[in-house]
Design a protein around this motif. Sequence first.
Motif, short mmCIF file in Angstrom:
data_model
loop_
_atom_site.label_atom_id
_atom_site.label_comp_id
_atom_site.label_asym_id
_atom_site.label_seq_id
_atom_site.Cartn_x
_atom_site.Cartn_y
_atom_site.Cartn_z
N ARG A 182 -6.56 -5.72 -12.76
CA ARG A 182 -7.55 -5.17 -12.02
C ARG A 182 -9.18 -5.50 -12.21
O ARG A 182 -9.84 -5.41 -11.37
N LEU A 219 -4.25 -4.38 -6.29
CA LEU A 219 -3.17 -5.23 -5.46
C LEU A 219 -3.59 -6.80 -5.17
O LEU A 219 -2.67 -7.41 -5.32
N LEU A 264 -6.96 1.73 1.96
CA LEU A 264 -7.08 1.38 0.61
C LEU A 264 -8.51 1.32 0.42
O LEU A 264 -9.27 1.17 0.79
N THR A 265 -8.48 1.78 -1.09
CA THR A 265 -9.80 2.01 -1.77
C THR A 265 -10.22 0.81 -2.48
O THR A 265 -9.57 0.07 -2.91
N TYR A 311 2.84 1.35 -3.74
CA TYR A 311 2.22 1.83 -4.88
C TYR A 311 1.17 2.96 -4.62
O TYR A 311 0.97 3.82 -5.66
N PHE A 312 0.75 3.15 -3.40
CA PHE A 312 -0.24 4.30 -3.41
C PHE A 312 0.17 5.30 -2.23
O PHE A 312 -0.64 6.34 -2.03
N GLN A 323 -7.79 0.54 -5.85
CA GLN A 323 -6.56 0.23 -5.12
C GLN A 323 -6.61 -1.17 -4.74
O GLN A 323 -5.65 -2.13 -5.04
N VAL A 326 -4.97 2.66 -14.51
CA VAL A 326 -4.49 2.64 -12.85
C VAL A 326 -3.79 3.82 -12.37
O VAL A 326 -2.99 4.29 -13.37
N GLN A 327 -4.17 4.06 -11.28
CA GLN A 327 -3.70 5.32 -10.88
C GLN A 327 -2.83 5.04 -9.60
O GLN A 327 -3.23 4.60 -8.62
N VAL A 328 -1.61 5.46 -9.61
CA VAL A 328 -0.54 5.10 -8.76
C VAL A 328 0.17 6.40 -8.08
O VAL A 328 0.21 6.96 -8.81
N ALA A 337 0.77 -1.11 -0.15
CA ALA A 337 -0.17 0.01 0.02
C ALA A 337 0.78 1.33 0.01
O ALA A 337 0.64 2.14 -0.67
#
Length: 711
Positions: A247, A224, A216-217, A208-209, A220, A273-275, A205
Amino acid sequence: MSTPARTRVLVKLATLIVVAGALVAALALPVVGGAGVVARNSATLLDALPVELTDATPAGNSRVLAADGSLITSFYANNRTVVTSDQIADVMKQALVDIEDSRFYQHNGLDVQGTLRAAVTNVAAGSVQEGGSTLTQQLVKQTLLETADTAEDRQAATEQDIGRKLREARLALALEETYDKDEILTRYLNIVYFGQGAYGIQAAAQKYFSVDAADLTLPQAAMLAGLVQSPANDDPITNPENAQNRRNQVLQRMSDLGHVTEAELAEISGQPVQVAPSPNAPNGCIDATVGGFFCAYVAGYLTGTLGISQEQLDDGGLTIQTTLDAQLQTLGDQAVLTTLPMGDPLAGMFTAIAPGTGHVLAMSVNRQYGCADPQCESVVLNTVASKGAGSTYKVFTAAAALEAGLPASTVISTPGNRYTSRVYTNGSQPYSVENVGNYPDTLDMVGALVRSSNTYFLALEDRLGSVEGPVRMAERMGMNFDQPNQTPADRIIAENRGSFTLGAEATSPLDLANAYATLGAQGTQCDPVPVLQVLDRNGEPLTGDDGRPLVTGDNCTPNSIPANIANTLANILVGDTASPEGTGTRAAIPGHQIAGKTGTSQGRDSVAFVGVMPEYAVSVMVFNPKTQQDVGGYGGNMPATIFRDAMTPYLADKPTAAFPPADPALLGQNQPPPPPAPVDGPAPATGDADGPPANPGTWGGNRGGGGGRGN
């Protein structure tokens, strides 16, 4: 899907069916006779759970903390921060269960039905859509692999045969009987690898975020969860398209199981994907956020003095509470760099310790720890004995003289600023020293210490008749002479080295600070200690084989030297910073009583200053650790300046106490002064070279090369 690819998947499916059948047969009939795979593994199936699976695996990173609780660094082989169940977002647990083991809460550790269903789903899709083994089986495999000590154990944990599957299945069933589902799921999320060096959900977590696992959402968590099967192939940083596809597979599976709405699926699936990547947690002293050399000293203390193995340090999940004062460390760093730039040939060492406890507070050097650049250094210069510390050793002779009955009022006359010893020799020649600059011909011990007279202290050594008293006094105050490039104390005594009082011996900056700390602690000598406590992964004190805590507190010797001697010398040495005749006036800090002593080695190859208060003892040494070099000044120049630059802002909001009063008897008050001792005539100088009293207004610059001179 091409025909060869479909054929390979069908072969895998057939193998899974065979294995599943074998598992059912073996677990239903664990003891059978005759030859065959099941019989050979029946004993293993009945074995007890190995300790690796009953321990709280894994332990996670060890953390090294400053005294205020701030993180200095971590030690780890695998970057992992273990978290509890309530520190993991529920959506993360759901996403993982849905994609890896949707019947997790229904089976007892072995799910033949789920295995066959996953195989059929994956064959139809032409790729891995669902996991085959249960999460419990995967936990068994991951744990045995991570705790394997040998290549054979590692091979046994990954070998693709029915025997391993049988063992995993048996252990999975036993785990399910021992722990509840939430504990098994939490353990799995703490052990599994997510790529990019992140082991466990918390590290992932963060990696990556840049969030905690608890925050975590859904998108996300889905990403993972999808990483578990192929962290490299589906890495969102290096392969964002693959990561998005994977994902979305997870989200689709969650939607099929009723855990994601159609609206959520549609909204998230169309987004890339947003990291928000963050660097891995610091690892080792090279990554220390503050005090890299202190960190290296701590690491050596943990593995050497306390006997903690490197493996335990890397993987034990320890919490190491150190004595480091982060504020003083930072100010020491800045003060050294103000005088000596990073990587300058001259190294400046600022080393601080707390009198009365031995707690090491700071270790600053104008170097970076452990890297490969010219400005880097892997040796902890604050602890090694490299060069001499000059006239800082005169305090050992003064203490020995006071203990021998020679009061501070002892008057010695050395005309011409030169003195030739009647006791000590320089090989076959007489041992002679001179002062640098003009000194009074006649001084008592107080004036000689404040002015740092070489001739007086060699003559005082003559009065003692042997160097044994000063050497043993130095040891009692905290000096050690046991490093490879040092002369052992017994040999110094046997050779009767008259130069001892002038600090020609290689000296550890930490030892020097610690010896003077004995003065600040009224004669109590404490061994240097960088660690306050070491806690195991459960937050309990780490114990040794005998069951006792490894860290037992400070190691101090009260009255290692008489308190009246320590207090008397401390009061005398205040004159070094406060008296116009003192050689350390640049170290003076208004509002604080500081006992100080300067030192300059022969040829100005090394210079030093030591400053002491009841609360703090600091040594500053400056020299070239690679070769001989004239530093361009005396102990009252760069070292005293570094001390002042660090301690002035540090003490701005910290009151310090005055020293207890000197002993009038040791000062020789109300006693008739003895007659001056007779001396020999002028002779060539071969000893230490101390400078005259410092003039704060005349020193010419950071390197001491201007018009001023000072000790």
